[in-house]
Scaffold this motif. Sequence first.
Motif, PDB file in Angstrom:
ATOM      1  N   GLY A  85       0.821  -1.197   0.000  1.00 31.56           N
ATOM      2  CA  GLY A  85       0.000   0.000   0.000  1.00 31.56           C
ATOM      3  C   GLY A  85       0.857   1.250   0.000  1.00 31.56           C
ATOM      4  O   GLY A  85       2.087   1.176   0.117  1.00 31.56           O
ATOM      5  N   PRO A  86       0.248   2.424  -0.119  1.00 32.31           N
ATOM      6  CA  PRO A  86       1.012   3.670  -0.199  1.00 32.31           C
ATOM      7  C   PRO A  86       1.939   3.912   0.985  1.00 32.31           C
ATOM      8  O   PRO A  86       3.038   4.450   0.806  1.00 32.31           O
ATOM      9  CB  PRO A  86      -0.087   4.742  -0.276  1.00 32.31           C
ATOM     10  CG  PRO A  86      -1.242   4.031  -0.898  1.00 32.31           C
ATOM     11  CD  PRO A  86      -1.187   2.625  -0.371  1.00 32.31           C
ATOM     12  N   CYS A  87       1.532   3.521   2.197  1.00 30.57           N
ATOM     13  CA  CYS A  87       2.387   3.803   3.355  1.00 30.57           C
ATOM     14  C   CYS A  87       3.704   3.033   3.266  1.00 30.57           C
ATOM     15  O   CYS A  87       4.762   3.543   3.626  1.00 30.57           O
ATOM     16  CB  CYS A  87       1.665   3.515   4.669  1.00 30.57           C
ATOM     17  SG  CYS A  87       1.555   1.778   5.156  1.00 30.57           S
ATOM     18  N   HIS A  88       3.665   1.803   2.776  1.00 34.16           N
ATOM     19  CA  HIS A  88       4.901   1.026   2.619  1.00 34.16           C
ATOM     20  C   HIS A  88       5.803   1.666   1.565  1.00 34.16           C
ATOM     21  O   HIS A  88       7.027   1.728   1.739  1.00 34.16           O
ATOM     22  CB  HIS A  88       4.563  -0.409   2.233  1.00 34.16           C
ATOM     23  CG  HIS A  88       3.844  -1.173   3.294  1.00 34.16           C
ATOM     24  ND1 HIS A  88       4.486  -1.818   4.327  1.00 34.16           N
ATOM     25  CD2 HIS A  88       2.518  -1.372   3.503  1.00 34.16           C
ATOM     26  CE1 HIS A  88       3.593  -2.400   5.110  1.00 34.16           C
ATOM     27  NE2 HIS A  88       2.395  -2.137   4.631  1.00 34.16           N
ATOM     28  N   SER A  89       5.205   2.138   0.486  1.00 34.79           N
ATOM     29  CA  SER A  89       5.994   2.791  -0.562  1.00 34.79           C
ATOM     30  C   SER A  89       6.608   4.089  -0.045  1.00 34.79           C
ATOM     31  O   SER A  89       7.744   4.427  -0.386  1.00 34.79           O
ATOM     32  CB  SER A  89       5.111   3.064  -1.783  1.00 34.79           C
ATOM     33  OG  SER A  89       4.598   1.854  -2.321  1.00 34.79           O
ATOM     34  N   SER A  93      10.632   4.866   0.043  1.00 36.89           N
ATOM     35  CA  SER A  93      11.182   5.965  -0.766  1.00 36.89           C
ATOM     36  C   SER A  93      11.582   7.173   0.069  1.00 36.89           C
ATOM     37  O   SER A  93      12.415   7.975  -0.371  1.00 36.89           O
ATOM     38  CB  SER A  93      10.151   6.393  -1.811  1.00 36.89           C
ATOM     39  OG  SER A  93       9.027   7.020  -1.186  1.00 36.89           O
ATOM     40  N   GLY A  94      10.976   7.325   1.247  1.00 39.09           N
ATOM     41  CA  GLY A  94      11.223   8.516   2.054  1.00 39.09           C
ATOM     42  C   GLY A  94      10.559   9.756   1.496  1.00 39.09           C
ATOM     43  O   GLY A  94      10.885  10.874   1.897  1.00 39.09           O
ATOM     44  N   ARG A  95       9.594   9.563   0.577  1.00 41.19           N
ATOM     45  CA  ARG A  95       8.915  10.684  -0.063  1.00 41.19           C
ATOM     46  C   ARG A  95       7.401  10.480   0.004  1.00 41.19           C
ATOM     47  O   ARG A  95       6.937   9.356   0.129  1.00 41.19           O
ATOM     48  CB  ARG A  95       9.344  10.805  -1.529  1.00 41.19           C
ATOM     49  CG  ARG A  95      10.823  11.091  -1.716  1.00 41.19           C
ATOM     50  CD  ARG A  95      11.180  11.141  -3.177  1.00 41.19           C
ATOM     51  NE  ARG A  95      12.593  11.448  -3.384  1.00 41.19           N
ATOM     52  CZ  ARG A  95      13.180  11.518  -4.572  1.00 41.19           C
ATOM     53  NH1 ARG A  95      12.443  11.308  -5.676  1.00 41.19           N
ATOM     54  NH2 ARG A  95      14.452  11.798  -4.664  1.00 41.19           N
ATOM     55  N   PRO A  96       6.636  11.566  -0.104  1.00 35.86           N
ATOM     56  CA  PRO A  96       5.176  11.407  -0.143  1.00 35.86           C
ATOM     57  C   PRO A  96       4.752  10.527  -1.317  1.00 35.86           C
ATOM     58  O   PRO A  96       5.313  10.622  -2.414  1.00 35.86           O
ATOM     59  CB  PRO A  96       4.664  12.838  -0.308  1.00 35.86           C
ATOM     60  CG  PRO A  96       5.756  13.708   0.232  1.00 35.86           C
ATOM     61  CD  PRO A  96       7.035  12.994  -0.120  1.00 35.86           C
ATOM     62  N   VAL A  97       3.783   9.669  -1.079  1.00 38.66           N
ATOM     63  CA  VAL A  97       3.216   8.819  -2.124  1.00 38.66           C
ATOM     64  C   VAL A  97       1.737   9.175  -2.229  1.00 38.66           C
ATOM     65  O   VAL A  97       0.981   9.022  -1.269  1.00 38.66           O
ATOM     66  CB  VAL A  97       3.401   7.326  -1.797  1.00 38.66           C
ATOM     67  CG1 VAL A  97       2.657   6.467  -2.805  1.00 38.66           C
ATOM     68  CG2 VAL A  97       4.887   6.977  -1.795  1.00 38.66           C
ATOM     69  N   LEU A  98       1.332   9.648  -3.392  1.00 40.90           N
ATOM     70  CA  LEU A  98      -0.021  10.152  -3.589  1.00 40.90           C
ATOM     71  C   LEU A  98      -0.772   9.211  -4.530  1.00 40.90           C
ATOM     72  O   LEU A  98      -0.557   9.229  -5.743  1.00 40.90           O
ATOM     73  CB  LEU A  98       0.026  11.567  -4.169  1.00 40.90           C
ATOM     74  CG  LEU A  98       0.944  12.555  -3.431  1.00 40.90           C
ATOM     75  CD1 LEU A  98       0.931  13.912  -4.124  1.00 40.90           C
ATOM     76  CD2 LEU A  98       0.554  12.691  -1.966  1.00 40.90           C
ATOM     77  N   ALA A  99      -1.619   8.383  -3.939  1.00 44.81           N
ATOM     78  CA  ALA A  99      -2.467   7.481  -4.732  1.00 44.81           C
ATOM     79  C   ALA A  99      -3.791   8.195  -4.940  1.00 44.81           C
ATOM     80  O   ALA A  99      -4.704   8.111  -4.111  1.00 44.81           O
ATOM     81  CB  ALA A  99      -2.656   6.164  -4.006  1.00 44.81           C
ATOM     82  N   SER A 128       0.065   9.373   1.426  1.00 46.22           N
ATOM     83  CA  SER A 128       0.905   8.893   2.520  1.00 46.22           C
ATOM     84  C   SER A 128       2.177   9.721   2.582  1.00 46.22           C
ATOM     85  O   SER A 128       2.913   9.825   1.591  1.00 46.22           O
ATOM     86  CB  SER A 128       1.241   7.417   2.317  1.00 46.22           C
ATOM     87  OG  SER A 128       1.949   6.904   3.424  1.00 46.22           O
ATOM     88  N   LEU A 129       2.432  10.318   3.767  1.00 52.80           N
ATOM     89  CA  LEU A 129       3.607  11.173   3.944  1.00 52.80           C
ATOM     90  C   LEU A 129       4.513  10.570   5.008  1.00 52.80           C
ATOM     91  O   LEU A 129       4.055  10.231   6.110  1.00 52.80           O
ATOM     92  CB  LEU A 129       3.203  12.585   4.351  1.00 52.80           C
ATOM     93  CG  LEU A 129       2.420  13.353   3.280  1.00 52.80           C
ATOM     94  CD1 LEU A 129       0.918  13.208   3.520  1.00 52.80           C
ATOM     95  CD2 LEU A 129       2.821  14.824   3.267  1.00 52.80           C
ATOM     96  N   PRO A 130       5.809  10.413   4.697  1.00 55.68           N
ATOM     97  CA  PRO A 130       6.734   9.826   5.679  1.00 55.68           C
ATOM     98  C   PRO A 130       6.985  10.770   6.850  1.00 55.68           C
ATOM     99  O   PRO A 130       6.966  11.999   6.691  1.00 55.68           O
ATOM    100  CB  PRO A 130       8.006   9.601   4.862  1.00 55.68           C
ATOM    101  CG  PRO A 130       7.933  10.605   3.760  1.00 55.68           C
ATOM    102  CD  PRO A 130       6.470  10.771   3.433  1.00 55.68           C
ATOM    103  N   LEU A 131       7.200  10.187   8.015  1.00 57.84           N
ATOM    104  CA  LEU A 131       7.550  10.940   9.218  1.00 57.84           C
ATOM    105  C   LEU A 131       9.015  10.669   9.533  1.00 57.84           C
ATOM    106  O   LEU A 131       9.427   9.513   9.624  1.00 57.84           O
ATOM    107  CB  LEU A 131       6.673  10.510  10.394  1.00 57.84           C
ATOM    108  CG  LEU A 131       5.159  10.554  10.179  1.00 57.84           C
ATOM    109  CD1 LEU A 131       4.437  10.091  11.440  1.00 57.84           C
ATOM    110  CD2 LEU A 131       4.704  11.948   9.772  1.00 57.84           C
ATOM    111  N   GLY A 132       9.781  11.712   9.694  1.00 53.14           N
ATOM    112  CA  GLY A 132      11.196  11.548   9.983  1.00 53.14           C
ATOM    113  C   GLY A 132      12.004  12.610   9.272  1.00 53.14           C
ATOM    114  O   GLY A 132      11.528  13.722   9.028  1.00 53.14           O
TER     115      GLY A 132
END
Length: 251
Positions: A85-89, A93-99, A128-132
Amino acid sequence: MRPRDDHRGAVGGDHRSRDREQDATAARGMGPGEIPRRLCAVAVELLPVTGASVSLHDDEMPMRLCASSAQAAYVTDIQATLGDGPCHSAVRSGRPVLACDLTEGQDVDRWPVFAEEATQAGVRAVYSLPLGDESVCVGTLDLYRDTPGVLTADELRTARALAGAMTVAVMALSREAEGDDRDRDRPGWLDGLAADHDGIYQAIGMMMAQLGVGAHEALARLRAHAFAHGRTAADVARDVVDHRLRFRRES
């Protein structure tokens, strides 16, 4: 979806400014455990989304920290159970994933099973946006929408700002949990999150012995069993640890 305020006049701006000031004042009085929940609610208020959730990621298993609604919690758990799913991607990648459209096109091709499950739950788009930071990703802020659509540049900036604030809150939780084990006032839900995490890896270890397989295969079998029976990976792991479920080697 709740109607959005399209007024652009001074009165509307004053209202929004007062709302932000009130949110900031309220946040200063919150403990670290309450801030992620409040930020999820703020995301739903500020963005064209119907739900939001936060997950912490360790290796391949995200653990839901909080969610704005039952629907958001459910779709978050689907991603954890599927391992896709988008959160895993976003974590990889360390980047926002916009499905932006889970009903057709490239997003369906990329996550076919997740897309089918999410749309059945009423979710048509996930952001999905990475935190960190650039060196480490500790989790994701996931935003859910009941119609396909893209985020505008301004909306994406707002989402990134919320993810930044969420990162600070999550790191504060991490320091609270690791730096003061003597404090028994730690929120019970944080203890529960740790228990679910530990239970999954304990179950994986038991399944490795039962099946004679490695950790990745055991996790895949755990997820497959959970998905096939309409349950979460954490629920199935508890059954394994409590000896209510045993996996057997195939002939």
